[in-house]
Design a protein around this motif. Structure first.
Motif, PDB file in Angstrom:
ATOM      1  N   MET A   1       0.830  -1.174   0.000  1.00  0.00           N
ATOM      2  CA  MET A   1       0.000   0.000   0.000  1.00  0.00           C
ATOM      3  C   MET A   1       0.878   1.242   0.000  1.00  0.00           C
ATOM      4  N   ILE A   2       0.545   2.207  -0.848  1.00  0.00           N
ATOM      5  CA  ILE A   2       1.281   3.450  -0.946  1.00  0.00           C
ATOM      6  C   ILE A   2       0.589   4.500  -0.092  1.00  0.00           C
ATOM      7  N   ASN A   3       1.372   5.157   0.739  1.00  0.00           N
ATOM      8  CA  ASN A   3       0.861   6.243   1.566  1.00  0.00           C
ATOM      9  C   ASN A   3       1.163   7.551   0.846  1.00  0.00           C
ATOM     10  N   GLU A   4       0.147   8.216   0.336  1.00  0.00           N
ATOM     11  CA  GLU A   4       0.348   9.464  -0.380  1.00  0.00           C
ATOM     12  C   GLU A   4       0.432  10.624   0.589  1.00  0.00           C
ATOM     13  N   SER A   5       1.273  11.580   0.240  1.00  0.00           N
ATOM     14  CA  SER A   5       1.452  12.765   1.064  1.00  0.00           C
ATOM     15  C   SER A   5       1.647  13.959   0.146  1.00  0.00           C
ATOM     16  N   SER A   6       1.050  15.091   0.490  1.00  0.00           N
ATOM     17  CA  SER A   6       1.273  16.322  -0.251  1.00  0.00           C
ATOM     18  C   SER A   6       2.534  16.976   0.289  1.00  0.00           C
ATOM     19  N   VAL A   7       3.574  16.975  -0.521  1.00  0.00           N
ATOM     20  CA  VAL A   7       4.845  17.527  -0.087  1.00  0.00           C
ATOM     21  C   VAL A   7       4.721  19.021   0.178  1.00  0.00           C
ATOM     22  N   SER A   8       4.051  19.734  -0.716  1.00  0.00           N
ATOM     23  CA  SER A   8       3.997  21.190  -0.595  1.00  0.00           C
ATOM     24  C   SER A   8       2.894  21.687   0.329  1.00  0.00           C
ATOM     25  N   GLY A   9       1.989  20.805   0.743  1.00  0.00           N
ATOM     26  CA  GLY A   9       0.918  21.235   1.629  1.00  0.00           C
ATOM     27  C   GLY A   9       0.034  22.274   0.977  1.00  0.00           C
ATOM     28  N   THR A  10      -0.721  22.992   1.765  1.00  0.00           N
ATOM     29  CA  THR A  10      -1.592  24.047   1.259  1.00  0.00           C
ATOM     30  C   THR A  10      -0.766  25.301   1.021  1.00  0.00           C
ATOM     31  N   GLN A  11      -0.861  25.848  -0.177  1.00  0.00           N
ATOM     32  CA  GLN A  11      -0.079  27.022  -0.550  1.00  0.00           C
ATOM     33  C   GLN A  11      -0.987  28.167  -0.977  1.00  0.00           C
ATOM     34  N   GLY A  39       8.348  33.731  -6.068  1.00  0.00           N
ATOM     35  CA  GLY A  39       9.644  34.192  -6.546  1.00  0.00           C
ATOM     36  C   GLY A  39      10.815  33.421  -5.986  1.00  0.00           C
ATOM     37  N   SER A  40      10.724  32.935  -4.752  1.00  0.00           N
ATOM     38  CA  SER A  40      11.797  32.139  -4.161  1.00  0.00           C
ATOM     39  C   SER A  40      11.565  30.664  -4.437  1.00  0.00           C
ATOM     40  N   GLN A  41      12.648  29.931  -4.623  1.00  0.00           N
ATOM     41  CA  GLN A  41      12.520  28.484  -4.809  1.00  0.00           C
ATOM     42  C   GLN A  41      12.096  27.852  -3.494  1.00  0.00           C
ATOM     43  N   SER A  42      11.005  27.122  -3.523  1.00  0.00           N
ATOM     44  CA  SER A  42      10.516  26.425  -2.332  1.00  0.00           C
ATOM     45  C   SER A  42      11.301  25.137  -2.138  1.00  0.00           C
ATOM     46  N   GLN A  43      11.761  24.906  -0.926  1.00  0.00           N
ATOM     47  CA  GLN A  43      12.510  23.698  -0.556  1.00  0.00           C
ATOM     48  C   GLN A  43      11.676  22.940   0.476  1.00  0.00           C
ATOM     49  N   TYR A  44      11.499  21.660   0.271  1.00  0.00           N
ATOM     50  CA  TYR A  44      10.733  20.810   1.178  1.00  0.00           C
ATOM     51  C   TYR A  44      11.674  19.733   1.701  1.00  0.00           C
ATOM     52  N   TYR A  45      11.478  19.329   2.948  1.00  0.00           N
ATOM     53  CA  TYR A  45      12.360  18.314   3.523  1.00  0.00           C
ATOM     54  C   TYR A  45      11.580  17.452   4.503  1.00  0.00           C
ATOM     55  N   SER A  46      12.016  16.187   4.581  1.00  0.00           N
ATOM     56  CA  SER A  46      11.394  15.221   5.478  1.00  0.00           C
ATOM     57  C   SER A  46      12.492  14.406   6.143  1.00  0.00           C
ATOM     58  N   SER A  47      12.315  14.119   7.424  1.00  0.00           N
ATOM     59  CA  SER A  47      13.278  13.275   8.147  1.00  0.00           C
ATOM     60  C   SER A  47      12.631  11.972   8.613  1.00  0.00           C
ATOM     61  N   ASP A  48      11.397  11.705   8.128  1.00  0.00           N
ATOM     62  CA  ASP A  48      10.696  10.478   8.531  1.00  0.00           C
ATOM     63  C   ASP A  48      10.191   9.683   7.322  1.00  0.00           C
ATOM     64  N   GLY A  49      11.019   9.653   6.281  1.00  0.00           N
ATOM     65  CA  GLY A  49      10.683   8.851   5.105  1.00  0.00           C
ATOM     66  C   GLY A  49       9.551   9.427   4.268  1.00  0.00           C
ATOM     67  N   GLY A  50       9.207  10.685   4.456  1.00  0.00           N
ATOM     68  CA  GLY A  50       8.165  11.336   3.678  1.00  0.00           C
ATOM     69  C   GLY A  50       6.800  11.334   4.335  1.00  0.00           C
ATOM     70  N   ALA A  51       6.696  10.813   5.571  1.00  0.00           N
ATOM     71  CA  ALA A  51       5.403  10.822   6.268  1.00  0.00           C
ATOM     72  C   ALA A  51       4.961  12.259   6.563  1.00  0.00           C
ATOM     73  N   THR A  52       5.922  13.114   6.927  1.00  0.00           N
ATOM     74  CA  THR A  52       5.631  14.527   7.154  1.00  0.00           C
ATOM     75  C   THR A  52       6.687  15.360   6.449  1.00  0.00           C
ATOM     76  N   TRP A  53       6.303  16.587   6.107  1.00  0.00           N
ATOM     77  CA  TRP A  53       7.187  17.480   5.367  1.00  0.00           C
ATOM     78  C   TRP A  53       7.183  18.866   6.006  1.00  0.00           C
ATOM     79  N   ALA A  54       8.305  19.564   5.892  1.00  0.00           N
ATOM     80  CA  ALA A  54       8.406  20.968   6.286  1.00  0.00           C
ATOM     81  C   ALA A  54       8.900  21.744   5.071  1.00  0.00           C
ATOM     82  N   GLN A  55       8.780  23.054   5.128  1.00  0.00           N
ATOM     83  CA  GLN A  55       9.135  23.879   3.977  1.00  0.00           C
ATOM     84  C   GLN A  55       9.973  25.070   4.392  1.00  0.00           C
ATOM     85  N   THR A  56      10.885  25.443   3.507  1.00  0.00           N
ATOM     86  CA  THR A  56      11.657  26.677   3.631  1.00  0.00           C
ATOM     87  C   THR A  56      11.863  27.219   2.218  1.00  0.00           C
TER      88      THR A  56
END
Length: 164
Positions: A1-11, A39-56
């Motif tokens: 089973m694939i667990n889908e996640s929105s990397v960019s979240g609500t923008q 205008g800025s490049q959005s960077q997303y990162y996860s430290s739990d295999g993609g279960a959760t994401w943060a953005q800078t």
């Protein structure tokens, strides 16, 4: 089973031209990047295999008003790398920039302008040699075009430097 996640979240702005990489040396760490209409490049990162994401966002180099065409990858020391095209406010000067992150993508530091004095760079791609037996392990290779000619640059490992 694939667990889908929105990397960019609500923008509040649109995103496009995304890239994503798993850290081959620590698969729990992932980085991604995308253009954003902010205008800025959005960077997303996860430290739990993609279960959760943060953005800078990437910091802009003096003279850059926008970022475009993100690429991302990792070196074996855990450093995350990204490249982007830095555009001036008129959109007439396009220079290839590199950035690194030593904290898994949470913060980014400007590294270098790979394209030197070229001002019409576009469509770069980045690749890191991940082979444990390669004499070129951790070398970073970037290819782009500057109008018609195609150029390649190489960084000799995470602590090395970009070639001229």
């Amino acid at each position: 089973m694939i667990n889908e996640s929105s990397v960019s979240g609500t923008q509040d702005f649109s995103v496009s031209e995304s890239d994503i990489r798993i850290n081959f040396f620590n698969p729990q760490r992932l980085i991604s990047a995308s253009n954003s209409s902010s205008g800025s490049q959005s960077q997303y990162y996860s430290s739990d295999g993609g279960a959760t994401w943060a953005q800078t966002n990437l910091p802009k180099v003096h003279g850059d008003a926008f970022h475009s065409d993100p690429t991302v990858d990792w070196t074996s020391d855990g450093t995350a790398w990204t490249t982007t095209i830095g555009l001036d406010s008129s959109g007439s000067i396009l220079q290839l920039r590199s950035y690194s992150s030593s904290d898994g993508g949470a913060t980014w530091n400007f590294d270098d302008t790979l394209s030197g004095n070229q001002n019409n760079t576009d469509k770069q791609m980045m690749w890191v040699d991940h082979s444990p037996t390669s004499p070129f392990k951790d070398n970073i290779y970037v290819i782009w075009h500057n109008s018609s000619p195609v150029f390649v640059n190489r960084r000799t490992g995470p602590s090395g430097s970009w070639q001229t």
